[in-house]
Write a protein that holds these residues in place. Structure first.
Motif, PDB file in Angstrom:
ATOM      1  N   LEU A 224      44.239  49.049  22.879  1.00 28.57           N
ATOM      2  CA  LEU A 224      42.794  48.986  23.027  1.00 28.57           C
ATOM      3  C   LEU A 224      42.174  50.282  22.502  1.00 28.57           C
ATOM      4  O   LEU A 224      42.017  51.237  23.237  1.00 28.57           O
ATOM      5  N   LEU A 229      37.297  47.812  20.999  1.00 29.43           N
ATOM      6  CA  LEU A 229      36.376  47.667  22.128  1.00 29.43           C
ATOM      7  C   LEU A 229      35.034  47.155  21.628  1.00 29.43           C
ATOM      8  O   LEU A 229      34.453  46.215  22.182  1.00 29.43           O
ATOM      9  N   LEU A 374      38.707  37.371  35.571  1.00 26.31           N
ATOM     10  CA  LEU A 374      39.889  37.171  36.412  1.00 26.31           C
ATOM     11  C   LEU A 374      40.741  36.029  35.881  1.00 26.31           C
ATOM     12  O   LEU A 374      41.976  36.095  35.893  1.00 26.31           O
ATOM     13  N   VAL A 377      42.833  37.271  33.107  1.00 21.13           N
ATOM     14  CA  VAL A 377      43.969  38.051  33.586  1.00 21.13           C
ATOM     15  C   VAL A 377      45.041  37.126  34.153  1.00 21.13           C
ATOM     16  O   VAL A 377      46.235  37.314  33.920  1.00 21.13           O
ATOM     17  N   ALA A 382      47.191  41.165  31.971  1.00 20.17           N
ATOM     18  CA  ALA A 382      46.176  42.207  32.084  1.00 20.17           C
ATOM     19  C   ALA A 382      45.766  42.793  30.736  1.00 20.17           C
ATOM     20  O   ALA A 382      44.606  43.168  30.554  1.00 20.17           O
ATOM     21  N   GLY A 385      43.704  40.376  29.051  1.00 21.12           N
ATOM     22  CA  GLY A 385      42.592  40.229  29.988  1.00 21.12           C
ATOM     23  C   GLY A 385      41.531  41.309  29.812  1.00 21.12           C
ATOM     24  O   GLY A 385      40.340  41.048  30.001  1.00 21.12           O
ATOM     25  N   ALA A 386      41.948  42.511  29.418  1.00 20.89           N
ATOM     26  CA  ALA A 386      40.977  43.589  29.208  1.00 20.89           C
ATOM     27  C   ALA A 386      40.042  43.250  28.044  1.00 20.89           C
ATOM     28  O   ALA A 386      38.820  43.357  28.175  1.00 20.89           O
ATOM     29  N   ALA A 389      37.800  40.442  29.151  1.00 20.42           N
ATOM     30  CA  ALA A 389      36.771  40.845  30.113  1.00 20.42           C
ATOM     31  C   ALA A 389      35.565  41.432  29.386  1.00 20.42           C
ATOM     32  O   ALA A 389      34.416  41.144  29.729  1.00 20.42           O
ATOM     33  N   ILE A 390      35.823  42.265  28.393  1.00 19.04           N
ATOM     34  CA  ILE A 390      34.719  42.835  27.614  1.00 19.04           C
ATOM     35  C   ILE A 390      33.937  41.715  26.929  1.00 19.04           C
ATOM     36  O   ILE A 390      32.699  41.703  26.916  1.00 19.04           O
TER      37      ILE A 390
END
Lengths: 426, 426
Positions: A224, A229, A374, A377, A382, A385-386, A389-390
């Motif tokens: 990442l 990002l 969630l 994830v 995870a 998932g990051a 999530a963004i």
């Protein structure tokens, strides 16, 4: 359960333990019922899909089947027709128990949609069965309005958790879906318990018929870095705009049909006719049903870059004209294929973009960024998932006020503080 | 940013994109500053711990060092002494920019606490450096109160995310810590961006000095059956009671010291003296500092069943008498060792119970169940995360109103609806 009470009552831990002890069997019961209904739903949709794919001529019958479902709801289901929105309204302003009838009606309606080739999902169905079954406990337990509210939220959580096999996302979904931009925690324990029990129940029941939840795999996740990002945020904005497009198209079709077609049973008749003709004109069943095989494909290699748009239109037509079923699996489809299409322009792995879109278009359309993150994830791990999530946060911001559930309350709404803009104007 | 504005303004997606485009560099700057400060903090604590463990006689100096820190804050730091609570207050009711001085003061204060053997953490420090550095951007950018509020929240998110290496948990922590039982999303995008950038920054800087975040591993996760679910909830209740005990003890020591010791610099002097004597009386440095080695041990095999209580008392004494540092790493310690101790009575794997306690005592003490559940998923994976999430919800419910941050607003508070109880009384 007013705010005033909250500040006055200082719950002793013993009283709390006693309350939790009393709510535990209730939450477990909600989870068992919702989980059983979800298992029945998933099994029946499996059957429907298999039969339809083996007998594609059945898709020509979508219009008359739409007529039948329309007549069924017109004569016997008026008070349960509002579906998810009815449930959200009852949570905010509990008035009277949801009719048990909602459960068989929505199960049968969804089964027929899928058997005859409409494009729809299943979460709406799972939420409606979960909540309407849960609500039946209100009278025997003698619950007041505050208690019913919790029952309904637990039912939503359990329905969502069990139909997708994502208990954490389901638990938070029940808390998050009620308002845009706000979560409150007063039903958190029953929602969590019901969600986990619901998921376990469905899981065990599906095993009995040798079924399980579909596994989607994000097989490559880059480190990442800052550039990734920003790309994830930009992709999120695109996913959000797509969610807005889907929600608006569906609402527009629904409004148009209501305005120009007076008899409600004729709306799905016409919608069904258009969908049938489109299927045979295009010569593919790629855009009807749940679309799970295409979702799976989109995690593996590049698919048609127009898949997302076709699925969006098929689903808006199906649901906007009054067929029964959910929106979320089509949203997963739209998101995964749109993410897949973005791999032509963004230097991120195909499977990662598919996974990001999978949850983010849903996050934007349902205004549930935390539950969606969630879910990412839980489904993809995870690391992926990051990124997801963004993208969910970006999609949530850009999807506009009107999501797929118009009964959602406003909460704090969505915007960035205009503080920076204020400076520019000085 | 009032509710009224929200309902009036219908943000066009272009305006939103422009606002996001303008906030992006600000959030990145916040993340860079907070991440750099966290890296400096983590490196300095590493140094402090190594020096102290090599020269244990230094612990005898804790009392005079406490006196010095007390004098420093008394004469030069009165307006930054309230620390985390000051920041939370400013978020709710932005009045004036937090003094830049907060950053060096809290960094030096925390370094000294750890160098001379106090028992404390680091998240308080990371939050204070993150938020006070972020707040310095308010004037050059000409931000109004609403903009400052977002800056501070992004600073909290970035500080927390970077110091623990958990960006998702950090992002949500900044939104969740402000009130008990409620989250609002208006700062969600800057918080997410700042959290991820902060985490990346710390990560890269730590690599330069060959450091990294500690890895904790839950090596065995049983299938989530109904019995496990209830055990996790029960364990959560125990973790919540422990969180309440810790918060109350710390507050009580602080109140007692303030009442009976008029000169503030003498409070850490006395506290330091007691801690020093206790260390040498017990003949162990097991309960001072961050306690990372004991946390690691508690994931591997059973540790002393009294470790959690000893750590709780050492930390309450250290922080309650006015030493600087955070509460969260000690809470991780208390939780992991308490979970470890519960393995004597609950048939769950030691490492899983340690992981559950790790996040759940923190969830209860900080009233942040969702951030804590996300942290569990980020640190231990989704399977262990599910158990931990249930424990976090239990702990949140049972930890009482007063957490470690007394500036937190009430939100909806915590209780279960009294609907069932109402029936019993009929």
């Amino acid at each position: 359960m007013s705010q005033d009470q909250t500040t006055q009552v200082k719950p002793s831990q013993f009283a709390l333990a006693w309350e939790l002890f009393r709510w535990t069997p209730v939450a477990i019961a909600v989870g068992l019922m919702a989980g059983a209904a979800s298992a029945l739903l998933l099994w029946s949709l499996n059957v429907a899909t298999a039969i339809r794919e083996a007998h594609r001529w059945m898709i020509w019958l979508l219009a008359p089947v739409g007529l039948c479902v329309g007549l069924l709801y017109k004569h016997f289901g008026k008070d349960v027709e509002a579906g998810n929105n009815l449930i959200i309204d009852e949570v905010h302003d509990p008035k009277r128990t949801i009719k048990l009838r909602m459960t068989p009606f929505i199960l049968i309606g969804t089964f027929l949609t899928h058997l005859f080739g409409g494009s729809a999902g299943r979460e709406g169905t799972a939420i409606q069965t979960g909540a309407s079954l849960a609500d039946q406990l209100a009278r025997p337990l003698g619950l007041n309005a505050a208690g019913r509210r919790v029952l309904l939220m637990a039912g939503i959580s359990a329905g969502f958790a069990s139909v997708f096999g994502t208990p954490l996302a389901g638990a938070i979904f029940g808390l998050e879906v009620l308002a845009v931009g706000a979560v409150s925690y007063d039903a958190i324990a029953p929602c969590f318990l019901a969600a986990f029990v619901g998921d376990l129940t469905t899981h065990h029941l599906l095993q009995l018929v040798h079924m399980g939840h579909t596994i989607y795999k994000v097989d490559e996740v880059p480190a990442l870095a800052a550039s990734n990002l920003l790309m994830a945020m930009a992709a999120g904005a695109v996913f959000g705009l797509m969610a807005m497009f889907f929600a608006r198209t569906t609402h527009a079709i629904s409004a148009f049909a209501k305005k120009h077609i007076t008899r409600p049973e004729l709306r799905p008749f016409l919608g069904g006719a258009i969908v049938s003709c489109a299927v045979f004109a295009l010569g593919t069943t790629r855009y009807i049903g749940l679309g799970v095989p295409v979702i799976q494909e989109s995690f593996l290699h590049q698919v048609h870059p127009w898949d997302f748009m076709a699925k969006s239109l098929f689903t808006s037509l199906t649901l906007g004209t009054g067929f029964k079923g959910g929106e979320v699996t089509p949203l997963f489809y739209i998101g995964a294929t749109l993410g897949n299409a973005l791999s032509h322009v963004l230097p991120l792995p195909v499977s990662l973009l598919a996974g990001m879109g999978f949850v983010a278009v849903f996050a934007g359309a349902a205004n549930t960024p935390i539950a969606s993150a969630l879910m990412a994830v839980e489904l993809f791990g995870a690391d992926a998932g990051a990124f997801a999530a963004i993208a969910c946060v970006g999609a949530y911001l850009f999807s506009g006020r009107a999501g797929i559930y118009h009964a959602q309350r406003a909460g704090v709404g969505k915007q960035l503080p205009e503080a920076l803009a204020a400076k520019a104007e000085e």
